[in-house]
Design a protein around this motif. Structure first.
Motif, short mmCIF file in Angstrom:
data_model
loop_
_atom_site.label_atom_id
_atom_site.label_comp_id
_atom_site.label_asym_id
_atom_site.label_seq_id
_atom_site.Cartn_x
_atom_site.Cartn_y
_atom_site.Cartn_z
N ALA A 96 0.83 -1.20 0.00
CA ALA A 96 0.00 0.00 0.00
C ALA A 96 0.87 1.25 0.00
CB ALA A 96 -0.93 0.01 1.22
N ILE A 97 0.34 2.29 -0.60
CA ILE A 97 0.86 3.66 -0.48
C ILE A 97 -0.33 4.51 -0.09
CG2 ILE A 97 1.87 5.63 -1.67
CD1 ILE A 97 3.26 3.61 -3.56
N ASP A 98 -0.28 5.13 1.06
CA ASP A 98 -1.41 5.90 1.58
C ASP A 98 -1.25 7.38 1.28
OD1 ASP A 98 -2.68 3.63 2.77
OD2 ASP A 98 -1.22 3.74 4.41
N VAL A 99 -2.36 8.01 0.89
CA VAL A 99 -2.40 9.46 0.66
C VAL A 99 -3.54 10.02 1.49
CG1 VAL A 99 -2.70 11.33 -1.01
CG2 VAL A 99 -1.48 9.24 -1.69
N GLY A 100 -3.24 10.90 2.44
CA GLY A 100 -4.26 11.50 3.29
C GLY A 100 -4.16 13.01 3.30
N TRP A 101 -5.30 13.67 3.16
CA TRP A 101 -5.34 15.14 3.14
C TRP A 101 -5.57 15.67 4.55
CZ3 TRP A 101 -4.65 18.14 -1.28
CH2 TRP A 101 -4.53 17.41 -2.47
N THR A 102 -4.73 16.62 4.97
CA THR A 102 -4.87 17.23 6.29
C THR A 102 -5.64 18.54 6.23
OG1 THR A 102 -2.70 18.28 6.04
CG2 THR A 102 -2.77 16.15 7.15
N ASP A 103 -5.66 19.17 5.06
CA ASP A 103 -6.54 20.32 4.79
C ASP A 103 -6.70 20.42 3.28
OD1 ASP A 103 -4.39 21.94 3.67
OD2 ASP A 103 -3.79 22.49 5.70
N ASP A 104 -7.32 21.49 2.80
CA ASP A 104 -7.65 21.58 1.38
C ASP A 104 -6.43 21.68 0.47
OD1 ASP A 104 -10.36 21.36 1.65
OD2 ASP A 104 -10.75 23.52 1.67
N HIS A 105 -5.27 22.02 1.03
CA HIS A 105 -4.08 22.22 0.21
C HIS A 105 -2.88 21.39 0.66
CE1 HIS A 105 -6.48 25.83 -0.70
NE2 HIS A 105 -5.86 25.83 -1.86
N THR A 106 -3.07 20.52 1.65
CA THR A 106 -1.94 19.78 2.21
C THR A 106 -2.28 18.30 2.31
OG1 THR A 106 -1.38 21.73 3.53
CG2 THR A 106 -0.29 19.65 4.11
N PHE A 107 -1.35 17.46 1.87
CA PHE A 107 -1.56 16.01 2.00
C PHE A 107 -0.26 15.35 2.42
CE2 PHE A 107 -0.27 16.68 -2.40
CZ PHE A 107 0.61 15.64 -2.66
N GLU A 108 -0.40 14.10 2.88
CA GLU A 108 0.75 13.32 3.31
C GLU A 108 0.75 11.97 2.62
OE1 GLU A 108 2.42 13.38 7.41
OE2 GLU A 108 1.75 11.29 7.46
N VAL A 109 1.91 11.58 2.13
CA VAL A 109 2.11 10.28 1.49
C VAL A 109 2.89 9.39 2.47
CG1 VAL A 109 3.06 9.05 -0.50
CG2 VAL A 109 2.21 11.41 -0.76
N THR A 110 2.38 8.18 2.69
CA THR A 110 3.04 7.26 3.60
C THR A 110 3.24 5.93 2.90
OG1 THR A 110 1.95 8.31 5.49
CG2 THR A 110 2.98 6.17 5.87
N LEU A 111 4.47 5.43 2.94
CA LEU A 111 4.81 4.14 2.38
C LEU A 111 5.40 3.28 3.49
CD1 LEU A 111 5.40 2.04 0.20
CD2 LEU A 111 7.34 3.43 -0.54
N GLY A 112 4.52 2.62 4.24
CA GLY A 112 4.94 1.79 5.37
C GLY A 112 5.87 2.55 6.29
N ASN A 113 6.99 1.91 6.67
CA ASN A 113 8.01 2.57 7.48
C ASN A 113 9.12 3.17 6.62
OD1 ASN A 113 6.78 1.80 9.94
ND2 ASN A 113 7.71 -0.23 9.81
N THR A 114 8.91 3.14 5.28
CA THR A 114 9.96 3.58 4.37
C THR A 114 9.93 5.08 4.14
OG1 THR A 114 9.93 1.44 3.24
CG2 THR A 114 10.91 3.30 2.04
N LEU A 115 8.73 5.63 3.90
CA LEU A 115 8.62 7.04 3.47
C LEU A 115 7.48 7.74 4.17
CD1 LEU A 115 9.37 9.36 1.38
CD2 LEU A 115 7.56 8.37 -0.04
N THR A 116 7.76 8.95 4.64
CA THR A 116 6.73 9.89 5.08
C THR A 116 7.00 11.20 4.35
OG1 THR A 116 6.59 8.87 7.28
CG2 THR A 116 5.68 11.09 7.02
N TRP A 117 5.99 11.71 3.64
CA TRP A 117 6.20 12.85 2.75
C TRP A 117 5.01 13.79 2.84
CZ3 TRP A 117 6.08 12.12 -3.30
CH2 TRP A 117 6.40 13.33 -3.93
N GLN A 118 5.23 14.99 3.36
CA GLN A 118 4.19 16.01 3.44
C GLN A 118 4.36 17.02 2.30
OE1 GLN A 118 6.34 15.76 6.36
NE2 GLN A 118 5.09 14.08 7.14
#
Length: 248
Positions: A96-118
């Protein structure tokens, strides 16, 4: 003029995925075209909500300071980005690669324990004009190679993100044709990969390319469609994935 936020547009695209007409290999979705970091790392995101050759998928592309590319994909490589771009790159299929929006212009990409990207997005007069022009262009025109070749130089001047090509050859051989329907600029970004903080975004001394496709020298976010010729058994020189100069 588009007044919807990135999250609103992405939510609509995910709820109503639609492929362009055609008999080539087609995709629809959104992502970060590319984002260089001053540390020499480079990241890109593709969230393809519809595909003519398989299921929807997500992929993250990473280039390390030594020029080596890794493509992480959530579906079979032959049905996702590596189908066109894996010459000279390491491919890793992930759960899985997760994409979650924290507000209308900001999101975070998470790839397990490998990547966190805001990623924080913003619009500008230029991106608003480019989005308006895309919306005013008939869908049939976007299938024209002549139109795509003409749009590239205009986008190069307007976006100030290095050379832009909407129609070019991929490392594996097939031609790529891109149709960005909405564009925003990356205002800020933070990323950690395998426990290493990638530092501040910033352009490279020499623009990175993949095959004949130059990648942005500043972060750009798109919602749009793409099409590819069907791959043959022939691939191009793996060095086409490694063309990059020293970083600032």
């Amino acid at each position: 003029m588009n007044t919807r936020t990135p999250r609103e547009v992405v939510t609509d695209v995910r709820a109503h995925p639609r492929l362009a007409d055609g008999d080539d290999e087609r995709f629809a979705g959104y992502g970060v075209m590319g984002l260089p970091f001053r540390s020499g790392h480079y990241l890109a995101l593709r969230d393809m909500v519809a595909s003519s050759i398989g299921p929807a998928y997500r992929s993250v592309w990473h280039r390390d300071p030594n020029g080596h590319w890794t493509i992480y994909t959530t579906t079979e490589p032959e049905r996702s980005c590596p189908r066109y771009f894996d010459a000279g790159a390491t491919t890793r299929q992930v759960p899985a690669i997760d994409v979650g929006w924290t507000d209308d212009h900001t999101f975070e990409v998470t790839l397990g324990n490998t990547l966190t990207w805001q990623v924080e997005l913003t619009s500008s007069p230029t991106t608003r004009v480019m989005t308006a022009l895309s919306g005013a262009t008939p869908a049939a025109a976007w299938r024209s190679r002549a139109v795509l070749h003409a749009v590239g130089p205009m986008a190069t001047i307007m976006l100030r993100a290095g050379r832009v090509r909407m129609c070019a050859r991929t490392p594996n051989g097939p031609e790529f044709r891109g149709t960005p329907l909405y564009i925003w600029r990356v205002a800020d970004s933070r990323a950690s990969l395998n426990g290493e903080t990638l530092g501040a975004p910033g352009p490279f001394d020499e623009q990175v390319r993949i095959g004949d496709i130059p990648l942005p020298q500043r972060g750009l976010f798109f919602v749009g469609r793409s099409a590819f010729d069907t791959p043959s058994t022939t691939t191009t020189d793996p060095d086409s994935l490694h063309h990059t100069g020293a970083v600032r």
